[in-house]
Design a protein around this motif. Structure first.
Motif, PDB file in Angstrom:
ATOM      1  N   PRO A  30      16.609  -0.799  -4.546  1.00 51.88           N
ATOM      2  CA  PRO A  30      15.219  -0.327  -4.511  1.00 51.88           C
ATOM      3  C   PRO A  30      15.162   1.134  -5.242  1.00 51.88           C
ATOM      4  O   PRO A  30      15.986   2.026  -4.974  1.00 51.88           O
ATOM      5  N   GLN A  31      14.068   1.046  -6.018  1.00 55.35           N
ATOM      6  CA  GLN A  31      13.836   2.659  -6.640  1.00 55.35           C
ATOM      7  C   GLN A  31      12.710   3.386  -5.970  1.00 55.35           C
ATOM      8  O   GLN A  31      11.705   2.422  -5.183  1.00 55.35           O
ATOM      9  N   ASN A  32      12.496   4.601  -6.055  1.00 51.47           N
ATOM     10  CA  ASN A  32      11.448   5.167  -5.639  1.00 51.47           C
ATOM     11  C   ASN A  32      10.599   5.607  -6.619  1.00 51.47           C
ATOM     12  O   ASN A  32      11.092   6.078  -7.786  1.00 51.47           O
ATOM     13  N   ILE A  47       0.964   1.448 -12.008  1.00 49.78           N
ATOM     14  CA  ILE A  47       2.380   1.320 -12.173  1.00 49.78           C
ATOM     15  C   ILE A  47       2.958   0.009 -11.956  1.00 49.78           C
ATOM     16  O   ILE A  47       2.402  -0.975 -11.327  1.00 49.78           O
ATOM     17  N   GLU A  48       4.045  -0.326 -12.661  1.00 48.93           N
ATOM     18  CA  GLU A  48       4.815  -1.494 -12.470  1.00 48.93           C
ATOM     19  C   GLU A  48       6.060  -1.309 -11.652  1.00 48.93           C
ATOM     20  O   GLU A  48       6.850  -0.228 -12.182  1.00 48.93           O
ATOM     21  N   ASP A  53      10.820  -2.037  -3.988  1.00 45.67           N
ATOM     22  CA  ASP A  53      10.704  -0.516  -4.311  1.00 45.67           C
ATOM     23  C   ASP A  53       9.757   0.314  -3.436  1.00 45.67           C
ATOM     24  O   ASP A  53       8.826  -0.527  -2.717  1.00 45.67           O
ATOM     25  N   THR A  54       9.903   1.424  -3.321  1.00 44.15           N
ATOM     26  CA  THR A  54       8.950   2.422  -2.492  1.00 44.15           C
ATOM     27  C   THR A  54       8.121   3.115  -3.329  1.00 44.15           C
ATOM     28  O   THR A  54       8.815   3.510  -4.528  1.00 44.15           O
ATOM     29  N   LYS A  87       4.636   7.128   2.264  1.00 44.42           N
ATOM     30  CA  LYS A  87       5.526   6.164   1.378  1.00 44.42           C
ATOM     31  C   LYS A  87       5.042   4.894   1.891  1.00 44.42           C
ATOM     32  O   LYS A  87       4.646   4.580   3.090  1.00 44.42           O
ATOM     33  N   THR A  88       5.302   3.955   0.790  1.00 46.87           N
ATOM     34  CA  THR A  88       4.987   2.442   1.382  1.00 46.87           C
ATOM     35  C   THR A  88       6.046   1.598   0.521  1.00 46.87           C
ATOM     36  O   THR A  88       6.235   2.001  -0.838  1.00 46.87           O
ATOM     37  N   VAL A  89       6.384   0.569   1.043  1.00 45.98           N
ATOM     38  CA  VAL A  89       7.290  -0.402   0.475  1.00 45.98           C
ATOM     39  C   VAL A  89       6.479  -1.540  -0.138  1.00 45.98           C
ATOM     40  O   VAL A  89       5.684  -2.110   0.602  1.00 45.98           O
TER      41      VAL A  89
END
Length: 112
Positions: A30-32, A47-48, A53-54, A87-89
């Motif tokens: 997973p990327q931030n 954003i895509e 991802d977070t 932050k949110t996933v």
């Protein structure tokens, strides 16, 4: 019959342990991603990302803002003061806005 049940149970347990990362490609972590809030805008406002991802929202503005899911208001950051973050996933496509400044809108889309 007992063997078939055991195999089904093992398959279900294996699937469930992988489920949160099911949309990530093999070997992908997973990327931030960062969205800044400044001058009454979300930057970037589109954003895509990959599912799982977070996204981190950082208020760089001099006034308070929030980040709230637009359609059903299922989630919100609460009030963010200058330099505070939230932050949110990502679980799916999301449209969001600032409830304090309703002209501020953004979109998160899952990469196809």
């Amino acid at each position: 019959m007992k063997t078939l049940f055991s195999l089904a149970a093992i398959a279900l347990i294996s699937y469930c342990s992988l489920w949160p990362q099911a949309s990530l490609k093999k070997g992908q972590t997973p990327q931030n991603h960062t969205v800044e809030i400044k001058q009454l805008k979300f930057i970037p406002d589109y954003i895509e990302v990959n599912k799982g991802d977070t996204v981190t929202f950082i208020n760089r503005d001099y006034v308070q803002h929030d980040v709230t899911e637009e359609k059903a208001k299922r989630w919100t950051s609460g009030i963010l003061k200058k330099d505070e973050s939230w932050k949110t996933v990502v679980k799916g496509d999301e449209d969001y806005f600032c409830t304090l400044h309703v002209i501020m809108k953004g979109k998160i889309r899952i990469k196809k």
